[in-house]
Design an enzyme around this catalytic site. Structure first.
Site, PDB file in Angstrom:
ATOM      1  N   LYS A  88       5.863  -0.978  -5.617  1.00 42.31           N
ATOM      2  CA  LYS A  88       4.947  -1.706  -4.731  1.00 42.31           C
ATOM      3  C   LYS A  88       3.490  -1.532  -5.191  1.00 42.31           C
ATOM      4  O   LYS A  88       2.717  -2.495  -5.256  1.00 42.31           O
ATOM      5  CB  LYS A  88       5.112  -1.212  -3.290  1.00 42.31           C
ATOM      6  CG  LYS A  88       4.267  -1.979  -2.308  1.00 42.31           C
ATOM      7  CD  LYS A  88       4.480  -1.462  -0.900  1.00 42.31           C
ATOM      8  CE  LYS A  88       3.321  -1.878  -0.013  1.00 42.31           C
ATOM      9  NZ  LYS A  88       3.177  -1.006   1.146  1.00 42.31           N
ATOM     10  N   ASP A 126       5.981  -5.570   1.778  1.00 40.64           N
ATOM     11  CA  ASP A 126       5.656  -4.554   2.780  1.00 40.64           C
ATOM     12  C   ASP A 126       6.381  -4.906   4.074  1.00 40.64           C
ATOM     13  O   ASP A 126       7.237  -5.798   4.090  1.00 40.64           O
ATOM     14  CB  ASP A 126       4.130  -4.434   2.973  1.00 40.64           C
ATOM     15  CG  ASP A 126       3.580  -5.570   3.819  1.00 40.64           C
ATOM     16  OD1 ASP A 126       4.289  -6.590   4.003  1.00 40.64           O
ATOM     17  OD2 ASP A 126       2.450  -5.446   4.325  1.00 40.64           O
TER      18      ASP A 126
END
Ligand code: SF4
Length: 241
Positions: free
Chosen positions: A134, A152
């Site tokens: 991420k 997310d």
């Protein structure tokens, strides 16, 4: 019975490949200001901000980095102070011991292997201590070189509600999104979903009546169908993650 609702909602909104462009275009108009909320002025500050943002809010990170970036300007600065001092300086972002350790490891590797610069290569980013997919995705996207799609909590929720994925695992969600979202939109797509999630498609109370993509969404309130944690359920009004 639930199956007929699934088919009905799918039929109503059409296939995801046909919906994705209008979804992106309308969200881009509705959230023209959608962008990363972290404040940074160079790649090193970007990397540090994203590393600090795990398990906390962007607002909180910005509050901490406003002071932090005055004191720590180069990778060497993070190694020049005792570990406890760095921990104190990032304390308010939470998980400060793990984050300080990751920052120190990353700075060490930047100095030893990258001449003190943040690498642009995605795999090199992933090799930095404490940098997961991420973080590497956010850093790459903000530098104009998106290699994937940031997932997310908002991106996960909205992707499921929009019927773009049935997965729960972020890596599998990202894989599904990369198949349907045009590559040129990989960087801005998560921002659009994040801002739509904050302003309209709330986790508990989605405002479907004023949502600009409600005709493209199989989970629209009152549609009789909801995607809850990737599972299709019959409902008189959507139950959301
Ligand atoms: S129609 Fe409702 S559930 Fe679907 S994206 Fe819009 S606000 Fe979210």
């Amino acid at each position: 019975m639930a199956r007929s609702y699934v088919h009905e909602a799918r039929r109503r909104v059409g296939p995801k490949k046909a919906r994705i462009r209008p979804i992106i275009e309308r969200l881009a108009i509705d959230h023209a200001d959608a962008a990363i909320a972290l404040r940074f002025e160079n790649p090193l500050e970007l990397l540090v901000s994203v590393m600090l943002s795990a398990q906390t809010t962007d607002v909180n990170v910005n509050r901490v980095t406003e002071q932090l970036f005055r004191k720590y300007r180069r990778p060497e600065d993070y190694l020049a102070v005792p570990p406890e001092e760095l921990e104190r300086d990032i304390f308010a972002t939470g998980f400060y011991r793990q984050k300080a350790k990751a920052l120190r490891g990353t700075m060490q590797m930047l100095i030893e292997e990258h001449d003190g610069e943040v690498p642009t290569d995605f795999d090199a980013l992933l090799r930095l201590p404490g940098v997961a997919r991420k973080t590497a995705n956010v850093v790459s996207a903000e530098r104009g070189n998106a290699q994937g799609i940031v997932v997310d909590t908002h991106v996960r929720r909205l992707s499921q509600r929009l019927g773009l994925t049935k997965q729960e695992d972020p890596v599998k969600i990202e894989r599904d999104l990369m198949r349907v979202v045009p590559r040129e939109d990989w960087a801005r797509f998560p921002h659009l979903l994040i801002w739509h999630g904050r302003r309209v498609c709330d986790a508990r109370r989605p405002a479907c009546e004023r949502c600009v993509i409600n005709d493209l969404c199989p989970s629209r309130r009152g549609s009789g169908l909801a995607f809850t944690h990737g599972q299709k359920v019959e409902a008189s009004k959507p139950r959301h993650a």
